[in-house]
Design a protein around this motif. Structure first.
Motif, PDB file in Angstrom:
ATOM      1  N   GLY A 172       0.799  -1.221   0.000  1.00  0.00           N
ATOM      2  CA  GLY A 172       0.000   0.000   0.000  1.00  0.00           C
ATOM      3  C   GLY A 172       0.825   1.262   0.000  1.00  0.00           C
ATOM      4  O   GLY A 172       0.361   2.312   0.459  1.00  0.00           O
ATOM      5  N   THR A 173       2.028   1.198  -0.544  1.00  0.00           N
ATOM      6  CA  THR A 173       2.877   2.383  -0.557  1.00  0.00           C
ATOM      7  C   THR A 173       3.513   2.565  -1.932  1.00  0.00           C
ATOM      8  O   THR A 173       3.320   1.749  -2.839  1.00  0.00           O
ATOM      9  CB  THR A 173       3.962   2.302   0.541  1.00  0.00           C
ATOM     10  N   PHE A 174       4.284   3.613  -2.073  1.00  0.00           N
ATOM     11  CA  PHE A 174       4.816   3.999  -3.378  1.00  0.00           C
ATOM     12  C   PHE A 174       6.089   3.237  -3.708  1.00  0.00           C
ATOM     13  O   PHE A 174       6.951   3.031  -2.852  1.00  0.00           O
ATOM     14  CB  PHE A 174       5.102   5.501  -3.393  1.00  0.00           C
ATOM     15  N   SER A 175       6.216   2.857  -4.955  1.00  0.00           N
ATOM     16  CA  SER A 175       7.420   2.160  -5.401  1.00  0.00           C
ATOM     17  C   SER A 175       8.463   3.122  -5.948  1.00  0.00           C
ATOM     18  O   SER A 175       9.664   2.885  -5.818  1.00  0.00           O
ATOM     19  CB  SER A 175       7.066   1.121  -6.475  1.00  0.00           C
ATOM     20  N   HIS A 176       8.026   4.229  -6.533  1.00  0.00           N
ATOM     21  CA  HIS A 176       8.958   5.190  -7.115  1.00  0.00           C
ATOM     22  C   HIS A 176       9.001   6.473  -6.287  1.00  0.00           C
ATOM     23  O   HIS A 176       7.981   6.905  -5.737  1.00  0.00           O
ATOM     24  CB  HIS A 176       8.551   5.526  -8.556  1.00  0.00           C
ATOM     25  N   PHE A 177      10.174   7.067  -6.216  1.00  0.00           N
ATOM     26  CA  PHE A 177      10.388   8.381  -5.593  1.00  0.00           C
ATOM     27  C   PHE A 177      10.131   8.375  -4.080  1.00  0.00           C
ATOM     28  O   PHE A 177       9.967   9.421  -3.479  1.00  0.00           O
ATOM     29  CB  PHE A 177       9.505   9.452  -6.243  1.00  0.00           C
ATOM     30  N   ASN A 178      10.079   7.221  -3.473  1.00  0.00           N
ATOM     31  CA  ASN A 178       9.741   7.091  -2.055  1.00  0.00           C
ATOM     32  C   ASN A 178      10.998   7.268  -1.199  1.00  0.00           C
ATOM     33  O   ASN A 178      11.981   6.541  -1.367  1.00  0.00           O
ATOM     34  CB  ASN A 178       9.122   5.706  -1.816  1.00  0.00           C
ATOM     35  N   THR A 179      10.974   8.230  -0.258  1.00  0.00           N
ATOM     36  CA  THR A 179      12.144   8.494   0.590  1.00  0.00           C
ATOM     37  C   THR A 179      12.084   7.768   1.933  1.00  0.00           C
ATOM     38  O   THR A 179      12.923   8.015   2.802  1.00  0.00           O
ATOM     39  CB  THR A 179      12.290  10.004   0.859  1.00  0.00           C
ATOM     40  N   SER A 180      11.095   6.907   2.117  1.00  0.00           N
ATOM     41  CA  SER A 180      10.986   6.176   3.383  1.00  0.00           C
ATOM     42  C   SER A 180      12.245   5.355   3.636  1.00  0.00           C
ATOM     43  O   SER A 180      12.902   4.884   2.705  1.00  0.00           O
ATOM     44  CB  SER A 180       9.760   5.256   3.363  1.00  0.00           C
ATOM     45  N   THR A 181      12.543   5.152   4.910  1.00  0.00           N
ATOM     46  CA  THR A 181      13.785   4.464   5.268  1.00  0.00           C
ATOM     47  C   THR A 181      13.565   3.065   5.824  1.00  0.00           C
ATOM     48  O   THR A 181      14.486   2.466   6.394  1.00  0.00           O
ATOM     49  CB  THR A 181      14.568   5.301   6.304  1.00  0.00           C
ATOM     50  N   ASP A 182      12.349   2.524   5.691  1.00  0.00           N
ATOM     51  CA  ASP A 182      12.140   1.142   6.131  1.00  0.00           C
ATOM     52  C   ASP A 182      12.922   0.211   5.215  1.00  0.00           C
ATOM     53  O   ASP A 182      13.212   0.519   4.057  1.00  0.00           O
ATOM     54  CB  ASP A 182      10.647   0.798   6.129  1.00  0.00           C
ATOM     55  N   SER A 183      13.261  -0.958   5.719  1.00  0.00           N
ATOM     56  CA  SER A 183      14.177  -1.863   5.015  1.00  0.00           C
ATOM     57  C   SER A 183      13.641  -2.315   3.659  1.00  0.00           C
ATOM     58  O   SER A 183      14.398  -2.439   2.692  1.00  0.00           O
ATOM     59  CB  SER A 183      14.486  -3.080   5.886  1.00  0.00           C
ATOM     60  N   ILE A 184      12.335  -2.554   3.571  1.00  0.00           N
ATOM     61  CA  ILE A 184      11.770  -3.037   2.312  1.00  0.00           C
ATOM     62  C   ILE A 184      11.823  -1.955   1.244  1.00  0.00           C
ATOM     63  O   ILE A 184      12.191  -2.215   0.087  1.00  0.00           O
ATOM     64  CB  ILE A 184      10.321  -3.526   2.519  1.00  0.00           C
ATOM     65  N   THR A 185      11.488  -0.720   1.614  1.00  0.00           N
ATOM     66  CA  THR A 185      11.542   0.372   0.650  1.00  0.00           C
ATOM     67  C   THR A 185      12.975   0.639   0.206  1.00  0.00           C
ATOM     68  O   THR A 185      13.239   0.882  -0.980  1.00  0.00           O
ATOM     69  CB  THR A 185      10.926   1.654   1.244  1.00  0.00           C
ATOM     70  N   LEU A 186      13.916   0.588   1.144  1.00  0.00           N
ATOM     71  CA  LEU A 186      15.320   0.788   0.781  1.00  0.00           C
ATOM     72  C   LEU A 186      15.795  -0.294  -0.195  1.00  0.00           C
ATOM     73  O   LEU A 186      16.511  -0.005  -1.157  1.00  0.00           O
ATOM     74  CB  LEU A 186      16.187   0.783   2.040  1.00  0.00           C
TER      75      LEU A 186
ATOM     76  N   GLU B 164       2.161   9.534   5.954  1.00  0.00           N
ATOM     77  CA  GLU B 164       2.707  10.608   5.135  1.00  0.00           C
ATOM     78  C   GLU B 164       4.072  10.186   4.598  1.00  0.00           C
ATOM     79  O   GLU B 164       4.951   9.788   5.349  1.00  0.00           O
ATOM     80  CB  GLU B 164       2.829  11.903   5.944  1.00  0.00           C
ATOM     81  N   ILE B 165       4.186  10.273   3.265  1.00  0.00           N
ATOM     82  CA  ILE B 165       5.418   9.853   2.591  1.00  0.00           C
ATOM     83  C   ILE B 165       5.998  11.048   1.840  1.00  0.00           C
ATOM     84  O   ILE B 165       5.286  11.712   1.074  1.00  0.00           O
ATOM     85  CB  ILE B 165       5.142   8.709   1.586  1.00  0.00           C
ATOM     86  N   VAL B 166       7.271  11.319   2.077  1.00  0.00           N
ATOM     87  CA  VAL B 166       7.958  12.364   1.314  1.00  0.00           C
ATOM     88  C   VAL B 166       8.482  11.742   0.023  1.00  0.00           C
ATOM     89  O   VAL B 166       9.246  10.773   0.058  1.00  0.00           O
ATOM     90  CB  VAL B 166       9.116  12.977   2.119  1.00  0.00           C
ATOM     91  N   MET B 167       8.051  12.318  -1.107  1.00  0.00           N
ATOM     92  CA  MET B 167       8.498  11.834  -2.409  1.00  0.00           C
ATOM     93  C   MET B 167       9.411  12.893  -3.028  1.00  0.00           C
ATOM     94  O   MET B 167       9.070  14.072  -3.067  1.00  0.00           O
ATOM     95  CB  MET B 167       7.299  11.550  -3.309  1.00  0.00           C
ATOM     96  N   TYR B 168      10.580  12.440  -3.489  1.00  0.00           N
ATOM     97  CA  TYR B 168      11.570  13.394  -3.986  1.00  0.00           C
ATOM     98  C   TYR B 168      11.331  13.805  -5.436  1.00  0.00           C
ATOM     99  O   TYR B 168      12.045  14.651  -5.980  1.00  0.00           O
ATOM    100  CB  TYR B 168      12.985  12.828  -3.854  1.00  0.00           C
ATOM    101  N   GLN B 169      10.307  13.243  -6.053  1.00  0.00           N
ATOM    102  CA  GLN B 169      10.028  13.548  -7.454  1.00  0.00           C
ATOM    103  C   GLN B 169       8.617  13.100  -7.774  1.00  0.00           C
ATOM    104  O   GLN B 169       7.951  12.463  -6.950  1.00  0.00           O
ATOM    105  CB  GLN B 169      11.050  12.843  -8.363  1.00  0.00           C
ATOM    106  N   GLY B 170       8.155  13.416  -8.972  1.00  0.00           N
ATOM    107  CA  GLY B 170       6.845  12.970  -9.421  1.00  0.00           C
ATOM    108  C   GLY B 170       6.853  12.819 -10.922  1.00  0.00           C
ATOM    109  O   GLY B 170       7.872  13.033 -11.584  1.00  0.00           O
ATOM    110  N   HIS B 171       5.710  12.442 -11.488  1.00  0.00           N
ATOM    111  CA  HIS B 171       5.630  12.244 -12.929  1.00  0.00           C
ATOM    112  C   HIS B 171       5.339  13.520 -13.699  1.00  0.00           C
ATOM    113  O   HIS B 171       5.515  13.580 -14.898  1.00  0.00           O
ATOM    114  CB  HIS B 171       4.523  11.223 -13.253  1.00  0.00           C
TER     115      HIS B 171
END
Length: 257
Positions: A96-110, A182-189
């Motif tokens: 349920g989260t973003f695959s691209h541009f996601n700045t989260s630091t959880d292990s799976i997202t990293l 809340e997810i900080v995304m460093y970019q968008g489409h």
């Protein structure tokens, strides 16, 4: 029919079609959304796109008469990288989260971010190698060779288009994922007010399929005329791709409404 096709790419095609089917059911059964879209829409789109491209390459590599072994290695590398890329996208969608541009630091997202970064690099380098292999081929129908070479060249351009806009249109933002986090995304489409670099990206990537359809539609024409018509079709498609790139860069939407 598929005996001589590149086996790993053919397997990847089947896996991507299976993913698309699962994602389609996910859209029907899972009401979670990301930015107003079903969370399973992205896996569906990537599954279909990679199924089409992997299937095309699987057939195309079987037609090459020069450097066949190297082509087979490149096809296998493409299949592995594509599978890893889409697996990461699907994992993030299921979470349920973003695959691209996601700045989260959880292990799976990293881990997913590392897969994206390395996967894209491998896919691009393999694409360049396959373009070079296509240029090496001397046997076969002139129209087919023109369709393949022009289509692969525009597909390579389609891979590069997003990189330019990512480097020139940086716009960090904070959005909520499907879990309310809340997810900080460093970019968008988006580019400007309404531009979307996914448009020229999509159009460029699938140029080779469009030109191959044109080629097979012209099979009853003599080889010389067929080759000339393929050239016209390729130039027209390139013009369309250039226009869409300009349109995106200007911040305009694909359609005026």
């Amino acid at each position: 029919m598929f005996t001589n096709w590149h086996r790993p790419l053919l397997v990847n095609t089947v896996l991507m079609l299976g993913l698309a089917l699962v994602a389609a059911f996910g859209i029907l059964l899972d009401d979670r959304e990301l930015l107003g879209e079903p969370i399973w829409l992205k896996p569906l789109k990537f599954g279909l796109a990679f199924a089409l491209y992997s299937g095309t390459l699987s057939w195309l590599l079987s037609t090459f008469t020069r450097a066949r072994r190297f082509g087979s290695w490149m096809g296998t590398a493409f299949a592995i990288a594509a599978f890893a890329e889409v697996a990461a996208i699907t994992t993030q969608a299921a979470r349920g989260t973003f695959s691209h541009f996601n700045t989260s630091t959880d292990s799976i997202t990293l881990l997913a971010t590392q897969v994206f970064t390395n996967g894209v690099a491998v896919l691009f380098l393999v694409q360049l190698a396959i373009v070079a292999l296509a240029l090496l081929q001397r046997d076969g129908d002139r129209g087919l060779k023109r369709a393949v070479r022009a289509g692969l060249a525009m597909a390579t351009y389609g891979m590069v288009v997003p990189v330019y806009f990512l480097a020139t249109e940086v716009h960090q933002r904070t959005v909520a994922d499907a879990n309310g986090r809340e997810i900080v995304m460093y970019q968008g489409h988006g580019v400007g007010e309404a531009g979307d670099f996914r448009v020229p990206h999509f159009v460029g990537l699938h140029a080779v399929q469009v030109l191959l359809v044109v080629f097979f539609a012209l099979r009853r024409r003599d080889e010389g005329r067929r080759a000339r018509l393929i050239t016209v079709a390729a130039l027209g498609y390139a013009g369309l791709l250039a226009f869409m790139t300009w349109q995106t860069g200007s911040g305009h939407a694909l359609l005026p409404w």
